[in-house]
Design a protein around this motif. Structure first.
Motif, PDB file in Angstrom:
ATOM      1  N   PHE A   1      13.334  17.537 -13.233  1.00  0.00           N
ATOM      2  CA  PHE A   1      11.843  17.506 -13.306  1.00  0.00           C
ATOM      3  C   PHE A   1      11.041  16.636 -14.212  1.00  0.00           C
ATOM      4  O   PHE A   1      10.192  16.260 -13.917  1.00  0.00           O
ATOM      5  N   ILE A   2      11.547  17.150 -15.622  1.00  0.00           N
ATOM      6  CA  ILE A   2      10.282  16.491 -16.556  1.00  0.00           C
ATOM      7  C   ILE A   2      10.718  15.203 -16.825  1.00  0.00           C
ATOM      8  O   ILE A   2       9.657  14.493 -16.720  1.00  0.00           O
ATOM      9  N   ALA A   3      11.916  14.727 -16.648  1.00  0.00           N
ATOM     10  CA  ALA A   3      12.254  13.270 -16.598  1.00  0.00           C
ATOM     11  C   ALA A   3      11.418  12.372 -15.665  1.00  0.00           C
ATOM     12  O   ALA A   3      10.759  11.459 -15.980  1.00  0.00           O
ATOM     13  N   GLU A   4      11.379  13.043 -14.238  1.00  0.00           N
ATOM     14  CA  GLU A   4      10.728  12.509 -13.209  1.00  0.00           C
ATOM     15  C   GLU A   4       9.207  12.653 -13.448  1.00  0.00           C
ATOM     16  O   GLU A   4       8.617  11.439 -13.416  1.00  0.00           O
ATOM     17  N   MET A   5       8.751  13.920 -14.142  1.00  0.00           N
ATOM     18  CA  MET A   5       7.179  13.548 -14.441  1.00  0.00           C
ATOM     19  C   MET A   5       6.837  12.714 -15.370  1.00  0.00           C
ATOM     20  O   MET A   5       5.748  12.094 -15.219  1.00  0.00           O
ATOM     21  N   HIS A   6       7.825  12.304 -16.194  1.00  0.00           N
ATOM     22  CA  HIS A   6       7.708  11.503 -17.389  1.00  0.00           C
ATOM     23  C   HIS A   6       7.504   9.888 -16.779  1.00  0.00           C
ATOM     24  O   HIS A   6       7.234   9.023 -17.777  1.00  0.00           O
ATOM     25  N   LYS A   7       8.037   9.815 -15.639  1.00  0.00           N
ATOM     26  CA  LYS A   7       7.801   8.343 -15.260  1.00  0.00           C
ATOM     27  C   LYS A   7       6.357   8.032 -14.781  1.00  0.00           C
ATOM     28  O   LYS A   7       5.874   6.934 -15.081  1.00  0.00           O
ATOM     29  N   TYR A   8       5.451   9.174 -14.817  1.00  0.00           N
ATOM     30  CA  TYR A   8       4.038   9.013 -14.615  1.00  0.00           C
ATOM     31  C   TYR A   8       3.105   9.579 -15.558  1.00  0.00           C
ATOM     32  O   TYR A   8       2.150   8.869 -15.662  1.00  0.00           O
ATOM     33  N   LEU A   9       3.508  10.381 -16.301  1.00  0.00           N
ATOM     34  CA  LEU A   9       2.606  10.893 -17.466  1.00  0.00           C
ATOM     35  C   LEU A   9       3.614  10.942 -18.693  1.00  0.00           C
ATOM     36  O   LEU A   9       4.453  11.640 -18.770  1.00  0.00           O
ATOM     37  N   PRO A  10       2.740  10.819 -19.796  1.00  0.00           N
ATOM     38  CA  PRO A  10       3.674  11.046 -21.002  1.00  0.00           C
ATOM     39  C   PRO A  10       3.177  12.519 -21.871  1.00  0.00           C
ATOM     40  O   PRO A  10       4.091  12.422 -22.652  1.00  0.00           O
ATOM     41  N   ASN A  11       2.735  13.072 -21.167  1.00  0.00           N
ATOM     42  CA  ASN A  11       2.332  14.592 -21.688  1.00  0.00           C
ATOM     43  C   ASN A  11       3.534  15.398 -21.711  1.00  0.00           C
ATOM     44  O   ASN A  11       4.458  15.200 -20.866  1.00  0.00           O
ATOM     45  N   ARG A  12       3.597  16.227 -22.702  1.00  0.00           N
ATOM     46  CA  ARG A  12       4.823  17.184 -22.963  1.00  0.00           C
ATOM     47  C   ARG A  12       4.604  18.157 -21.490  1.00  0.00           C
ATOM     48  O   ARG A  12       3.540  18.409 -21.201  1.00  0.00           O
ATOM     49  N   VAL A  13       5.909  18.194 -21.006  1.00  0.00           N
ATOM     50  CA  VAL A  13       5.792  19.206 -19.584  1.00  0.00           C
ATOM     51  C   VAL A  13       6.898  20.211 -20.043  1.00  0.00           C
ATOM     52  O   VAL A  13       7.817  20.273 -20.476  1.00  0.00           O
ATOM     53  N   ILE A  14       6.002  21.544 -19.620  1.00  0.00           N
ATOM     54  CA  ILE A  14       7.270  22.648 -19.767  1.00  0.00           C
ATOM     55  C   ILE A  14       7.134  23.294 -18.405  1.00  0.00           C
ATOM     56  O   ILE A  14       6.213  23.450 -17.406  1.00  0.00           O
ATOM     57  N   VAL A  15       8.459  23.801 -17.929  1.00  0.00           N
ATOM     58  CA  VAL A  15       8.781  24.471 -16.681  1.00  0.00           C
ATOM     59  C   VAL A  15       9.098  25.762 -16.869  1.00  0.00           C
ATOM     60  O   VAL A  15       9.787  26.297 -17.863  1.00  0.00           O
ATOM     61  N   ASP A  16       8.743  26.822 -16.135  1.00  0.00           N
ATOM     62  CA  ASP A  16       9.481  28.097 -15.907  1.00  0.00           C
ATOM     63  C   ASP A  16       9.162  28.701 -14.547  1.00  0.00           C
ATOM     64  O   ASP A  16       8.543  28.084 -13.702  1.00  0.00           O
TER      65      ASP A  16
END
Lengths: 315, 315
Positions: free
Chosen positions: B94-109
């Motif tokens: 998930f986070i790797a995929e999000m980082h294709k579009y946005l550079p922000n720190r991403v947290i999942v829970d």
């Protein structure tokens, strides 16, 4: 830094001087004689602390703190012990009473909690940050460690995992509810079920081992007979393991610790119990392809209480 | 500091810009269309984030982190989602995929975990350090907060309180076990028991309310009929409350949090449910004279997911 650990039991009081990493430098014991007023018992605890300090050639000044494991509920903030059924204590101002004899900082916590904490510092779960210790004895006690510290909940009534309800409307429990984990996973449960089983199966080796007197059944006899292949004993053991596994899986699904540690009298059955529990847990795990907590046998034995209580003093 | 919160559901994706203390500054939504490849869904999530940031007149640079509540299991360390049954996801990066579009720190829970966290920051359990949030919906989800932070266990498989076993050998559960809390405390349980009950009691108002078609029974109809005094509905409701109380008391005895928060569809029954649950819990409490966790209704409703996910970004 040195710490004093006190393991307060219904029969005996044990104390020891313990190093920063959980090594016992000296230890001693004295009978509890629990019928006495709490003041007398606490005076003896203080005297025992001074004695074992002397054995380690240290003065009480060199003891950073005294930790005490109590077979009941503790209010860590006030130092009052609201309930200790085993000793018949009710609202005992433990820390205030200790301070009549010794000026050291005193910390109190539940005995199963401190034993679990000890295992997480110096025993089988050494180095882990989260673990659940389960004492399989007359009852079932619990010691939860989260973030490397003992966890007893906000009101001090947590980690009573023997009173998770695993079978609503099941066996009546001493707590007033029905179907508590303790009623299925304690040594008492093994004895109860074995007594019921030998009524139907008087040919069982269990009864022979007790000279025909089912009142003499204990958990060790039942497990020994199961190991030796007695069908009745094996059925009692299998049912026991099944219930234990259900409680453990509930703990997985709520707390998901690094490790579950099995201690207390029944855990003396060793690898025979451990293998059976691991096998029973496996098919019950929720996410079958993900890692899940490991299940281990406690290692510190009778010293866990002293070590864990002492280490409560570490900040 | 501003945070982005994303509530990823099977039907819709919601996102919002949230302040430090849990206030929503802007929000929006887009359909999940969950049959699509995860890449498409995550691309839409990123686009929605940019859109709601724009609505709040901030750029993504001003967003300290993006938190995402997922209806499944999350590996917070790797940012991979091993299981999300609801979306059919398996090992989604998930986070790797999000980082294709946005550079922000991403947290999942987990979604129930973040909803519980939201309540502990900006809702009914505001200001508490430990709480357990229980979502009473199609299933039963759990959100545990300990020490002021969401707690999902070591392997990310904790706080699945719907899968505590409260009745060994009881109703079969979707997880493969029998007797899980979810099988007794979900809306699904109310519907199942009501269907069984109206077969025996076709005179019940429940059936009339469904035009005689028991397939149309839902939890609201049953609870409404119970409120209005229908005996069959009242029995179903009482049995439901009893089971819910048993699960809650198990949580008292293990975790002893400051507060238990009831959320999800069934909690819409409001004070009628709350009063019944509190009354059912009281006699089951282990230490009757000691304080115990309070039981409250969730307050943030549908926004809890956005708020809690956003606040994951707070360090």
């Amino acid at each position: 830094m040195l710490y004093m650990g006190v393991d307060l039991g219904g029969t005996g009081i044990k104390a020891g001087v313990v190093s920063e990493n959980g090594e016992i430098l000296s230890k001693g014991s004295t009978p509890t004689m629990k019928e006495r007023p709490y003041q007398d018992i606490i005076r003896d605890i203080a005297a025992l602390c001074e004695k074992v300090a002397g054995q380690a050639n240290v003065t009480m000044d060199e003891i950073a703190a005294i930790g005490v494991g109590v077979p009941g509920i503790c209010d860590a903030k006030t130092g009052i012990i609201p309930f200790c059924t085993n000793l018949g204590w009710h609202d005992v101002p433990f820390i205030a009473e200790m301070h009549k004899y010794l000026p050291n900082r005193v910390i109190v916590d539940n005995d199963a909690t401190v034993a679990g904490y000890a295992e997480s510092i110096a025993g089988v779960s050494r180095g882990t940050q989260s673990s659940v210790f389960i004492t399989l004895g007359t009852g079932v006690g619990g010691g939860i460690v989260i973030g490397g510290r003992p966890y007893s909940g906000v009101h001090g009534i947590g980690s009573e995992i023997g009173h998770m309800i695993i079978k609503m409307d099941g066996e009546p429990c001493t707590c007033g509810n029905k179907g508590c984990f303790e009623r299925y996973a304690s040594a008492t449960a093994i004895i109860r079920e074995a007594k019921r089983a030998v009524e139907k199966h008087p040919e069982s080796a269990i009864l022979a081992r007790c000279g025909g007197n089912s009142e003499k059944i204990n958990a060790k006899i039942v497990i020994d007979c199961a190991k030796e292949g007695d069908a009745t004993a094996k059925q009692v053991f299998d049912d026991y393991v099944k219930a234990l596994a259900h409680g453990i899986v509930s703990l997985f699904n709520v707390l998901d610790p690094e490790v579950i540690v099995l201690g207390g009298g029944v855990s003396m059955a060793g690898e025979y119990l451990l293998d059976a529990v691991r096998a029973a847990v496996k098919p019950l795990v929720f996410f079958k392809t993900l890692p899940y907590p490991s299940i281990q046998l406690a290692r510190l034995g009778a010293d866990a209480g002293i070590i864990g209580a002492a280490l409560l003093g570490r900040e």
